[in-house]
Design an enzyme around this catalytic site. Structure first.
Site, PDB file in Angstrom:
ATOM      1  N   LYS A 164      63.720  35.065  77.457  1.00  0.00           N
ATOM      2  CA  LYS A 164      64.394  34.332  76.379  1.00  0.00           C
ATOM      3  C   LYS A 164      63.456  34.249  75.173  1.00  0.00           C
ATOM      4  O   LYS A 164      63.265  35.245  74.510  1.00  0.00           O
ATOM      5  CB  LYS A 164      64.882  32.999  76.919  1.00  0.00           C
ATOM      6  CG  LYS A 164      66.103  33.267  77.827  1.00  0.00           C
ATOM      7  CD  LYS A 164      66.570  32.135  78.664  1.00  0.00           C
ATOM      8  CE  LYS A 164      67.741  32.621  79.508  1.00  0.00           C
ATOM      9  NZ  LYS A 164      67.940  31.865  80.719  1.00  0.00           N
TER      10      LYS A 164
ATOM     11  N   SER B  70      71.283  25.066  79.352  1.00  0.00           N
ATOM     12  CA  SER B  70      71.546  26.114  78.362  1.00  0.00           C
ATOM     13  C   SER B  70      72.929  26.051  77.744  1.00  0.00           C
ATOM     14  O   SER B  70      73.141  26.593  76.673  1.00  0.00           O
ATOM     15  CB  SER B  70      71.345  27.474  79.003  1.00  0.00           C
ATOM     16  OG  SER B  70      72.226  27.634  80.090  1.00  0.00           O
TER      17      SER B  70
ATOM     18  N   HIS C 269      65.039  27.817  79.259  1.00  0.00           N
ATOM     19  CA  HIS C 269      65.376  27.652  77.839  1.00  0.00           C
ATOM     20  C   HIS C 269      64.399  26.745  77.088  1.00  0.00           C
ATOM     21  O   HIS C 269      64.576  26.479  75.904  1.00  0.00           O
ATOM     22  CB  HIS C 269      66.806  27.132  77.683  1.00  0.00           C
ATOM     23  CG  HIS C 269      67.828  28.201  77.895  1.00  0.00           C
ATOM     24  ND1 HIS C 269      68.316  28.984  76.878  1.00  0.00           N
ATOM     25  CD2 HIS C 269      68.430  28.645  79.023  1.00  0.00           C
ATOM     26  CE1 HIS C 269      69.185  29.852  77.363  1.00  0.00           C
ATOM     27  NE2 HIS C 269      69.274  29.664  78.664  1.00  0.00           N
TER      28      HIS C 269
HETATM   29  C1  LIG Z   1      68.534  32.279  81.927  1.00  0.00           C
HETATM   30  C2  LIG Z   1      68.113  31.441  83.034  1.00  0.00           C
HETATM   31  C3  LIG Z   1      67.579  32.006  84.180  1.00  0.00           C
HETATM   32  C4  LIG Z   1      67.511  33.483  84.378  1.00  0.00           C
HETATM   33  O1  LIG Z   1      66.475  34.058  83.658  1.00  0.00           O
HETATM   34  P1  LIG Z   1      66.332  35.648  83.634  1.00  0.00           P
HETATM   35  O2  LIG Z   1      64.906  35.869  83.340  1.00  0.00           O
HETATM   36  O3  LIG Z   1      67.267  36.170  82.609  1.00  0.00           O
HETATM   37  O4  LIG Z   1      66.703  36.126  85.005  1.00  0.00           O
HETATM   38  C5  LIG Z   1      67.133  31.166  85.170  1.00  0.00           C
HETATM   39  N1  LIG Z   1      67.223  29.825  85.052  1.00  0.00           N
HETATM   40  C6  LIG Z   1      67.745  29.244  83.972  1.00  0.00           C
HETATM   41  C7  LIG Z   1      67.799  27.759  83.884  1.00  0.00           C
HETATM   42  C8  LIG Z   1      68.212  30.040  82.912  1.00  0.00           C
HETATM   43  O5  LIG Z   1      68.728  29.474  81.838  1.00  0.00           O
END
Ligand SMILES: *Cc1c(COP(=O)(O)O)cnc(C)c1O
Length: 393
Positions: free
Chosen positions: A241, A182, A210
């Site tokens: 996301k 990310s 992502h």
């Molecule tokens: C954003 C992210 C998470 C966390 O996701 P949430 O649903 O916001 O808790 C987990 N793993 C990765 C790789 C992320 O980029």
């Protein structure tokens, strides 16, 4: 007892080093333009890739779910908190992903806490890319397994680690990587990772937070992108996301999901998604089954913005997705750049240590399907102006 003084001093030190996080408040719903702390700004830092967070279809899904199911699940899933709508979401999500089954939990963060400690014991080995997300690192910390960290995207380094784990007598081996990283926007070489993992009889897990809604057909994710349905054992995803809601999930074989329902602690000891979240997520899945248009718009926007920003002389690192890191290296420069952008009406956050390594500070520009060409042109003009002011270009 200097406890509170200590906290204050530590935060002052963060501020001096340009590492203190500024927490902004949004006064309008997610979208291209926001009111933030009393100012109208172009939003270039949310993960709302497909502009679903304030989408009418998703809102309708949430409202209908509230009407039918109320506002709370009432208990943990394993006692009396599994609603029909949870099962429906898990089933349709599995169909969308091309997986046998899924388990939905409260967040992507929790999905990692759910799956990793449930399947990995002290006889086992976990092999993790050095840039893996904090939630993977914390999930790994909850195990007593041996840890092997391999160099970012370096399959030879992974193979070394696999050999070592074998020599050290590991029972199970679990290879874990982010799908899309990310902070840089680069994609894991999942096909090669799967190949070498197979050679050493290791399980493969990808956290595609992502990549969900971004990669693959209509946003089916990284496993679909590489066509690796038979080679990846565990896929972790988020609903927060591109899907625009909140929640996380684990996709895999039926027996794995059944097992996790017995063993995964965030599933057993924390209540699940509310009906509104579940209904909205279900609407998101159904929307993406119907059309890939928002995914296409996201990629078109990403390409447009990146070509222009590169031609101005900015360094955008190794991105392979619409995530655009504008590399500034110095944390203080990144802070200053972000501040100036904000003054000029652009909300794009500076990212520094510990989110990225020291000396790799950047402005991370999050392009989304919500942006129009005019929005992107507006941003490019401001980047050029401030880049020249700060002598970055
Ligand atoms: C954003 C992210 C998470 C966390 O996701 P949430 O649903 O916001 O808790 C987990 N793993 C990765 C790789 C992320 O980029």
């Amino acid at each position: 007892m200097n406890f509170y003084e200590d906290l204050k001093n530590e935060m002052e030190e963060l501020e001096e080093n340009g590492l203190l996080v500024t927490i902004r408040t949004l006064e309008t719903a997610q979208g291209a333009w926001l009111n933030v702390d009393g100012k109208k700004v172009l939003n270039m830092c949310s993960n709302n890739y497909l502009d679903f967070a304030n989408n009418e279809k998703l809102k309708k899904g949430a409202i209908e779910a509230i009407e039918k199911w109320g506002v709370g699940p009432g208990a943990v899933r394993s006692i009396a908190g599994t609603l029909e709508i949870h099962n429906k979401l898990e089933k349709e999500l599995a169909e969308f992903k091309g997986a046998e089954d899924t388990l939905v939990v409260q967040s992507g963060f929790n999905a990692n806490q759910a799956v990793i400690p449930a399947i990995m014991g002290k006889e086992d080995a976990i092999l993790s890319d050095e840039l893996n997300h904090a939630s993977i690192i914390d999930g790994v910390r909850l195990t007593k397994s041996k840890k092997y960290v391999w160099k970012h995207k370096d399959v030879a380094s992974l193979e070394e680690a696999l050999k070592k784990a074998d020599e050290e007598g590991a029972r199970r081996k679990l290879v874990i990587t982010d799908g899309v990283f990310s902070m840089d926007g680069d994609i894991a070489p999942l096909d090669e990772i799967a190949k070498v993992s197979k050679k050493y009889n290791a399980l493969v897990m990808v956290d595609d937070a992502h990549g969900e809604g971004v990669l693959g057909k209509n946003g089916r994710g990284i496993v679909d992108h590489f066509g690796l349905h038979d080679d990846v054992d565990i896929e972790v995803g988020t609903l927060s996301k591109a899907f625009g809601v909140v929640g996380g999930f684990i996709a895999g074989k039926k027996v794995l999901i059944k097992y996790l329902k017995q063993k995964a602690r965030p599933f057993l000891f924390s209540s699940s998604l509310s009906p509104a979240e579940t209904g909205a997520a279900l609407a998101a899945v159904r929307y993406l089954k119907e059309t890939g248009d928002p995914v296409k718009k996201l990629w078109d926007n990403g390409k447009y913005f990146q070509e222009k920003i590169k031609s101005l002389g900015f360094d955008i690192g190794n991105t392979m997705t619409p995530i655009t890191p504008v590399m500034l290296y110095e944390a203080k420069t990144a802070k200053e750049f972000s501040k100036k952008l904000y003054e000029q009406g652009i909300f794009a956050s500076a990212i520094g240590f510990p989110t990225v390594p020291r000396g790799k500070a950047r402005i991370r520009v999050m392009i989304s399907a919500s942006h129009s060409k005019e929005d992107l042109d507006f941003a490019i003009e401001k980047f050029e102006k401030i880049g020249k002011e700060l002598k970055v270009i």
